[in-house]
Write a protein that holds these residues in place. Structure first.
Motif, PDB file in Angstrom:
ATOM      1  N   GLN A 101     -30.861 -30.714   5.797  1.00  7.89           N
ATOM      2  CA  GLN A 101     -32.096 -31.535   5.836  1.00  7.89           C
ATOM      3  C   GLN A 101     -32.920 -31.093   4.558  1.00  7.89           C
ATOM      4  O   GLN A 101     -32.590 -30.182   4.021  1.00  7.89           O
ATOM      5  N   VAL A 102     -34.023 -32.061   4.100  1.00  5.49           N
ATOM      6  CA  VAL A 102     -34.853 -31.712   3.197  1.00  5.49           C
ATOM      7  C   VAL A 102     -36.005 -30.719   4.079  1.00  5.49           C
ATOM      8  O   VAL A 102     -36.720 -31.263   4.689  1.00  5.49           O
ATOM      9  N   ALA A 139     -30.680 -29.649   2.215  1.00  7.26           N
ATOM     10  CA  ALA A 139     -30.321 -30.800   1.380  1.00  7.26           C
ATOM     11  C   ALA A 139     -31.228 -30.944   0.227  1.00  7.26           C
ATOM     12  O   ALA A 139     -30.686 -31.165  -1.037  1.00  7.26           O
ATOM     13  N   GLY A 140     -32.209 -30.592   0.296  1.00  5.74           N
ATOM     14  CA  GLY A 140     -33.346 -30.433  -0.766  1.00  5.74           C
ATOM     15  C   GLY A 140     -34.571 -29.655  -0.359  1.00  5.74           C
ATOM     16  O   GLY A 140     -34.714 -29.202   0.836  1.00  5.74           O
ATOM     17  N   LEU A 141     -35.267 -29.224  -1.297  1.00  4.92           N
ATOM     18  CA  LEU A 141     -36.647 -28.299  -1.036  1.00  4.92           C
ATOM     19  C   LEU A 141     -37.885 -28.745  -1.804  1.00  4.92           C
ATOM     20  O   LEU A 141     -37.608 -29.237  -2.771  1.00  4.92           O
ATOM     21  N   VAL A 142     -38.969 -29.067  -1.166  1.00  5.06           N
ATOM     22  CA  VAL A 142     -40.050 -29.291  -1.630  1.00  5.06           C
ATOM     23  C   VAL A 142     -41.095 -28.351  -1.355  1.00  5.06           C
ATOM     24  O   VAL A 142     -41.283 -28.105  -0.131  1.00  5.06           O
ATOM     25  N   THR A 143     -41.906 -27.552  -2.060  1.00  8.94           N
ATOM     26  CA  THR A 143     -42.965 -26.727  -1.692  1.00  8.94           C
ATOM     27  C   THR A 143     -44.169 -27.131  -2.067  1.00  8.94           C
ATOM     28  O   THR A 143     -44.311 -27.697  -3.240  1.00  8.94           O
ATOM     29  N   LEU A 158     -29.666 -26.309  -5.119  1.00  8.89           N
ATOM     30  CA  LEU A 158     -29.917 -27.714  -4.503  1.00  8.89           C
ATOM     31  C   LEU A 158     -31.390 -28.354  -5.127  1.00  8.89           C
ATOM     32  O   LEU A 158     -31.996 -27.416  -5.880  1.00  8.89           O
ATOM     33  N   PRO A 159     -31.621 -29.727  -5.203  1.00  8.14           N
ATOM     34  CA  PRO A 159     -32.686 -30.176  -5.811  1.00  8.14           C
ATOM     35  C   PRO A 159     -34.038 -29.609  -5.263  1.00  8.14           C
ATOM     36  O   PRO A 159     -34.224 -29.546  -4.044  1.00  8.14           O
ATOM     37  N   THR A 160     -34.774 -29.044  -6.203  1.00  8.76           N
ATOM     38  CA  THR A 160     -35.920 -28.445  -5.461  1.00  8.76           C
ATOM     39  C   THR A 160     -37.067 -28.812  -6.568  1.00  8.76           C
ATOM     40  O   THR A 160     -37.230 -28.773  -7.709  1.00  8.76           O
ATOM     41  N   ARG A 161     -38.295 -29.035  -5.889  1.00  8.58           N
ATOM     42  CA  ARG A 161     -39.660 -29.225  -6.409  1.00  8.58           C
ATOM     43  C   ARG A 161     -40.626 -28.508  -6.058  1.00  8.58           C
ATOM     44  O   ARG A 161     -40.764 -28.281  -4.627  1.00  8.58           O
ATOM     45  N   PHE A 162     -41.329 -28.036  -6.777  1.00 11.16           N
ATOM     46  CA  PHE A 162     -42.542 -26.897  -6.511  1.00 11.16           C
ATOM     47  C   PHE A 162     -43.829 -27.778  -6.886  1.00 11.16           C
ATOM     48  O   PHE A 162     -43.792 -28.192  -8.299  1.00 11.16           O
ATOM     49  N   GLY A 215     -42.963 -38.572  -3.561  1.00 20.57           N
ATOM     50  CA  GLY A 215     -42.237 -38.638  -4.949  1.00 20.57           C
ATOM     51  C   GLY A 215     -41.159 -37.485  -4.788  1.00 20.57           C
ATOM     52  O   GLY A 215     -40.104 -37.645  -5.256  1.00 20.57           O
ATOM     53  N   ALA A 216     -41.834 -36.575  -4.643  1.00 18.95           N
ATOM     54  CA  ALA A 216     -40.960 -35.237  -4.918  1.00 18.95           C
ATOM     55  C   ALA A 216     -39.813 -35.323  -3.731  1.00 18.95           C
ATOM     56  O   ALA A 216     -38.690 -34.948  -3.886  1.00 18.95           O
ATOM     57  N   VAL A 217     -40.529 -35.849  -2.402  1.00 20.84           N
ATOM     58  CA  VAL A 217     -39.172 -35.692  -1.464  1.00 20.84           C
ATOM     59  C   VAL A 217     -38.163 -36.694  -1.574  1.00 20.84           C
ATOM     60  O   VAL A 217     -36.977 -36.584  -1.491  1.00 20.84           O
ATOM     61  N   THR A 218     -38.602 -37.758  -2.339  1.00 20.44           N
ATOM     62  CA  THR A 218     -37.858 -38.941  -2.689  1.00 20.44           C
ATOM     63  C   THR A 218     -36.868 -38.490  -3.695  1.00 20.44           C
ATOM     64  O   THR A 218     -35.693 -38.822  -3.734  1.00 20.44           O
ATOM     65  N   GLU A 219     -37.158 -37.651  -4.575  1.00 17.48           N
ATOM     66  CA  GLU A 219     -36.310 -37.267  -5.863  1.00 17.48           C
ATOM     67  C   GLU A 219     -35.371 -35.914  -5.237  1.00 17.48           C
ATOM     68  O   GLU A 219     -34.145 -36.192  -5.610  1.00 17.48           O
ATOM     69  N   VAL A 220     -35.632 -35.439  -3.974  1.00 14.05           N
ATOM     70  CA  VAL A 220     -34.570 -34.319  -3.686  1.00 14.05           C
ATOM     71  C   VAL A 220     -33.587 -35.064  -2.420  1.00 14.05           C
ATOM     72  O   VAL A 220     -32.708 -34.162  -2.062  1.00 14.05           O
TER      73      VAL A 220
END
Length: 247
Positions: free
Chosen positions: A93-94, A117-121, A186-190, A239-244
């Motif tokens: 999961q993201v 699957a990916g991480l956005v904080t 994993l793809p990560t966006r802070f 946008g961050a969620v889309t990227e990861v």
């Protein structure tokens, strides 16, 4: 209408699960917030428009879940999140973690990387009980926490003060992420606002420096506060969620 999950620890967790294609998105809210916040509801609607699964929930002692806020701690809220992730979703999961939810998302990514699957904080607050509250307390405040087991701190977000307990402080020390390796393969966006008065920009920079991974980025938004809920900020989260999300 909420659904409820009974966890192995005997807590009843309120949640809302929107079905859709995977990997789904799991939203992890902040300290004393719930799943009806602006960011959670915005992402719910956005994910529905994408046909993607979306799961939001209340930690114990928050929102419509069982328990009292004062009785909770990071370890219990992490266990709530782990139960939700493992019981209600299938496959990676993201994770989207806001404030304290960022800390819990990092704990999940460390404990069960195969399910992330990916991480956005968003204004992540790792170790906030230690590097925020305890580090900022005066000796008198620390004495109060140790002696009375609790202290009340004024809140800028409502009439009721935050209650910081000795349990929160001591249990938080068992779940720190900034004092040991933090692999994020994993793809990560802070995401972080520069006008955030609750989570200093330095924390975001420290987290970026500390985390280990090949696809980690930090976006600073000049003038954004801790809520990070303006239209522009919400679009950045999308946008961050889309990227990861794995393509």
């Amino acid at each position: 209408m909420n659904d409820y999950l009974d966890t192995p620890q005997g807590r009843r967790i309120a949640y809302n699960h929107q079905k859709g294609k995977g990997p789904g998105i799991v939203f992890l809210g902040g300290f004393k917030s719930d799943m009806t916040g602006t960011k959670a509801l915005h992402l719910h609607d956005w994910a529905r428009g994408q046909g993607r699964g979306f799961l939001r929930f209340d930690y114990s002692g928050h929102g419509d879940s069982s328990g009292e806020f004062e009785d909770g701690c990071i370890g219990e809220w992490f266990a709530d999140a782990a139960a939700v992730l493992t019981s209600l979703t299938t496959g990676p999961q993201v994770l989207v973690g806001s404030s304290m939810g960022g800390w819990i998302a990092l704990l999940l990514a460390r404990a069960m990387p195969q399910r992330v699957a990916g991480l956005v904080t968003i204004a992540a607050a790792p170790d906030f009980s230690e590097q925020g509250y305890w580090a900022g307390f005066t000796e008198a405040q620390r004495d109060t926490v140790i002696r009375d087991g609790r202290i009340e701190i004024p809140s800028e977000y409502g009439d009721e003060p935050y209650v910081i307990t000795r349990k929160l402080i001591e249990n938080g020390r068992e779940h720190l992420v900034m004092n040991q390796p933090l692999p994020l393969p994993l793809p990560t966006r802070f995401l972080q606002g520069t006008a955030d008065e609750d989570v200093p920009v330095k924390w975001a920079l420290d987290l970026l420096d500390h985390a280990e991974g090949e696809d980690i980025r930090l976006t600073l938004v000049k003038g954004a506060d801790h809520r990070f809920s303006s239209d522009a900020c919400l679009r950045l989260i999308e946008g961050a969620v889309t990227e990861v999300v794995p393509q």
